[in-house]
Design a protein around this motif. Structure first.
Motif, mmCIF file in Angstrom:
data_model
loop_
_atom_site.group_PDB
_atom_site.id
_atom_site.type_symbol
_atom_site.label_atom_id
_atom_site.label_comp_id
_atom_site.label_asym_id
_atom_site.label_seq_id
_atom_site.Cartn_x
_atom_site.Cartn_y
_atom_site.Cartn_z
ATOM 1 N N VAL A 51 61.411 9.122 56.757
ATOM 2 C CA VAL A 51 60.322 10.025 56.362
ATOM 3 C C VAL A 51 59.814 10.722 57.619
ATOM 4 O O VAL A 51 59.333 10.065 58.557
ATOM 5 C CB VAL A 51 59.178 9.250 55.686
ATOM 6 C CG1 VAL A 51 58.060 10.208 55.268
ATOM 7 C CG2 VAL A 51 59.693 8.461 54.487
ATOM 8 N N LEU A 53 57.317 12.187 59.687
ATOM 9 C CA LEU A 53 55.851 12.176 59.714
ATOM 10 C C LEU A 53 55.307 13.467 60.291
ATOM 11 O O LEU A 53 54.267 13.966 59.846
ATOM 12 C CB LEU A 53 55.365 10.986 60.530
ATOM 13 C CG LEU A 53 55.835 9.607 60.051
ATOM 14 C CD1 LEU A 53 55.391 8.516 61.023
ATOM 15 C CD2 LEU A 53 55.315 9.304 58.651
ATOM 16 N N VAL A 75 51.077 13.954 59.411
ATOM 17 C CA VAL A 75 51.007 13.444 58.034
ATOM 18 C C VAL A 75 49.861 14.042 57.239
ATOM 19 O O VAL A 75 49.851 13.937 55.997
ATOM 20 C CB VAL A 75 50.894 11.906 58.014
ATOM 21 C CG1 VAL A 75 52.115 11.268 58.654
ATOM 22 C CG2 VAL A 75 49.618 11.421 58.693
ATOM 23 N N SER A 82 62.301 14.055 53.820
ATOM 24 C CA SER A 82 62.854 12.719 54.045
ATOM 25 C C SER A 82 64.374 12.775 53.916
ATOM 26 O O SER A 82 64.922 13.675 53.272
ATOM 27 C CB SER A 82 62.295 11.708 53.034
ATOM 28 O OG SER A 82 60.880 11.660 53.082
ATOM 29 N N VAL A 155 58.986 4.457 47.666
ATOM 30 C CA VAL A 155 58.261 4.955 48.841
ATOM 31 C C VAL A 155 57.302 6.070 48.441
ATOM 32 O O VAL A 155 57.637 6.946 47.626
ATOM 33 C CB VAL A 155 59.240 5.486 49.911
ATOM 34 C CG1 VAL A 155 58.483 5.898 51.175
ATOM 35 C CG2 VAL A 155 60.303 4.439 50.263
ATOM 36 N N GLU A 157 53.133 8.051 49.804
ATOM 37 C CA GLU A 157 52.047 8.201 50.772
ATOM 38 C C GLU A 157 50.720 8.251 50.019
ATOM 39 O O GLU A 157 50.655 8.817 48.919
ATOM 40 C CB GLU A 157 52.205 9.498 51.573
ATOM 41 C CG GLU A 157 53.483 9.582 52.376
ATOM 42 C CD GLU A 157 53.637 10.920 53.093
ATOM 43 O OE1 GLU A 157 54.023 10.905 54.274
ATOM 44 O OE2 GLU A 157 53.391 11.976 52.461
ATOM 45 N N TYR A 188 52.315 -1.287 54.346
ATOM 46 C CA TYR A 188 51.575 -0.061 54.608
ATOM 47 C C TYR A 188 51.688 0.258 56.100
ATOM 48 O O TYR A 188 51.471 -0.620 56.951
ATOM 49 C CB TYR A 188 50.082 -0.223 54.305
ATOM 50 C CG TYR A 188 49.673 -0.384 52.857
ATOM 51 C CD1 TYR A 188 50.546 -0.157 51.804
ATOM 52 C CD2 TYR A 188 48.362 -0.753 52.550
ATOM 53 C CE1 TYR A 188 50.133 -0.299 50.493
ATOM 54 C CE2 TYR A 188 47.935 -0.896 51.237
ATOM 55 C CZ TYR A 188 48.833 -0.672 50.215
ATOM 56 O OH TYR A 188 48.418 -0.814 48.907
ATOM 57 N N TYR A 239 45.443 7.488 56.147
ATOM 58 C CA TYR A 239 46.745 7.714 55.512
ATOM 59 C C TYR A 239 47.539 6.432 55.604
ATOM 60 O O TYR A 239 47.473 5.725 56.621
ATOM 61 C CB TYR A 239 47.483 8.823 56.261
ATOM 62 C CG TYR A 239 49.001 8.807 56.113
ATOM 63 C CD1 TYR A 239 49.637 9.617 55.180
ATOM 64 C CD2 TYR A 239 49.799 7.993 56.920
ATOM 65 C CE1 TYR A 239 51.029 9.618 55.059
ATOM 66 C CE2 TYR A 239 51.185 7.983 56.795
ATOM 67 C CZ TYR A 239 51.781 8.794 55.868
ATOM 68 O OH TYR A 239 53.154 8.784 55.743
ATOM 69 N N TYR A 240 48.281 6.117 54.539
ATOM 70 C CA TYR A 240 49.289 5.083 54.701
ATOM 71 C C TYR A 240 50.560 5.440 53.949
ATOM 72 O O TYR A 240 50.531 5.933 52.830
ATOM 73 C CB TYR A 240 48.784 3.683 54.328
ATOM 74 C CG TYR A 240 48.209 3.471 52.957
ATOM 75 C CD1 TYR A 240 48.986 3.065 51.886
ATOM 76 C CD2 TYR A 240 46.828 3.620 52.736
ATOM 77 C CE1 TYR A 240 48.445 2.821 50.634
ATOM 78 C CE2 TYR A 240 46.278 3.384 51.487
ATOM 79 C CZ TYR A 240 47.093 2.986 50.446
ATOM 80 O OH TYR A 240 46.550 2.754 49.207
ATOM 81 N N LEU A 241 51.671 5.199 54.623
ATOM 82 C CA LEU A 241 52.985 5.232 54.001
ATOM 83 C C LEU A 241 53.172 3.878 53.346
ATOM 84 O O LEU A 241 53.075 2.852 54.013
ATOM 85 C CB LEU A 241 54.061 5.460 55.058
ATOM 86 C CG LEU A 241 55.505 5.509 54.544
ATOM 87 C CD1 LEU A 241 55.766 6.830 53.829
ATOM 88 C CD2 LEU A 241 56.489 5.312 55.692
#
Length: 274
Positions: A51, A53, A75, A82, A155, A157, A188, A239-241
């Motif tokens: 991914v 960012l 992000v 991706s 996956v 975000e 995360y 933010y979290y992936l």
């Protein structure tokens, strides 16, 4: 106190690995390159979703070349590009500009060609309501992209606004009891805007273990078990992936029954976000 389930990932130029990992399936690394730098590796027995960012890079995966992948600055600047990297693939990455690339992975025996996921394929929307509303990107899920092949990885975000909560009421992915719940590990990877900000993450288990930590840039929450929830400090967006892996790719989560009544107070909150 020795924490079991969180750490702060190194973020130096190069291929940054987790200092420890309590998960059996999931792993994560962060690739950070200056313009013109390159990195080469192989996926082994794992599938990887690269991914982007922020920045732009060109990928060569198992003989397939994908030029200038990525366009967002960071992000917080739009949807991602991706690249799906199947197991058994050689990988080469050349940075067209300074670039950061998240590399979540899981074991896989799926035989498939690599492919690019363009921003137009990324689903977006909002989960929750009131001060526990948040926005999301679904990048590679069986719900939003059922035609994109993957063996285990799921996956996306999530963006949690100033003062808001995410994944609230807290939920877990512990056992296969579909459609209510699916057994998955989850991780995360956090970023914060502005970058000097913070949030708080809480994880707790059925047997009474509890872990709370400060969310900052490059924080990692690694969850082979447990209920979890996140809150952003006022003035900051976190933010979290998020990425999951289990025995199958059907999502399901069980809310903490002691807090499930909160969702019932807001009629629009009917589906659990990640």
């Amino acid at each position: 106190m020795d924490y079991r389930y969180h750490c702060y990932l190194p973020a130096e130029n190069g291929h940054n690995k987790l200092p420890f990992n309590p998960c059996e399936l999931l792993d994560f690394t962060l690739l950070k390159l200056a313009a013109g730098q390159s990195w080469a590796g192989e996926s082994g027995d794992r599938e990887i979703l690269a991914v982007v960012l922020g920045g732009t890079a060109s990928f060569t995966v198992a003989g397939h070349h994908f030029a200038q992948v990525g366009e967002r600055a960071d992000v917080f600047s739009g949807k991602p590009h991706s690249v799906f990297i199947p197991a058994g693939a050689d990988v080469a990455v050349v940075a067209d500009s300074a670039v950061e690339i998240a590399l979540p992975s899981a074991p896989s025996d799926l035989a498939v060609d690599p492919y690019v996921i363009e921003p137009a394929r990324v689903a977006s929307g909002r989960w929750g309501a009131a001060n526990f509303g948040r926005t999301y990107h679904q990048i590679l899920t069986e719900i939003a992209q059922p035609d994109l092949p993957a063996g285990r990885l799921i996956v996306g975000e999530t963006y949690t606004p100033s003062g808001n909560w995410s994944t609230y009421p807290p939920h877990r992915h512990k056992v296969d009891d579909l459609p209510a719940e699916a057994a998955h590990e989850e991780m995360y990877y956090f970023r914060v805007n502005p970058s000097d900000g913070f949030g708080i993450c809480r994880m707790y288990t059925d047997d009474g273990y509890e872990e709370n930590f400060t969310v900052r840039d490059h924080g990692m929450h690694m969850m082979p078990e447990g209920y979890h929830t996140v809150v952003s400090a006022p003035g900051y967006t976190t933010y979290y992936l998020w990425f999951l892996a289990g025995s199958q790719r059907t999502q399901g989560a069980r809310e903490d029954t002691d807090l499930a009544w909160v969702g019932g107070t807001v009629p629009t909150l009917r589906s659990v976000g990640l």
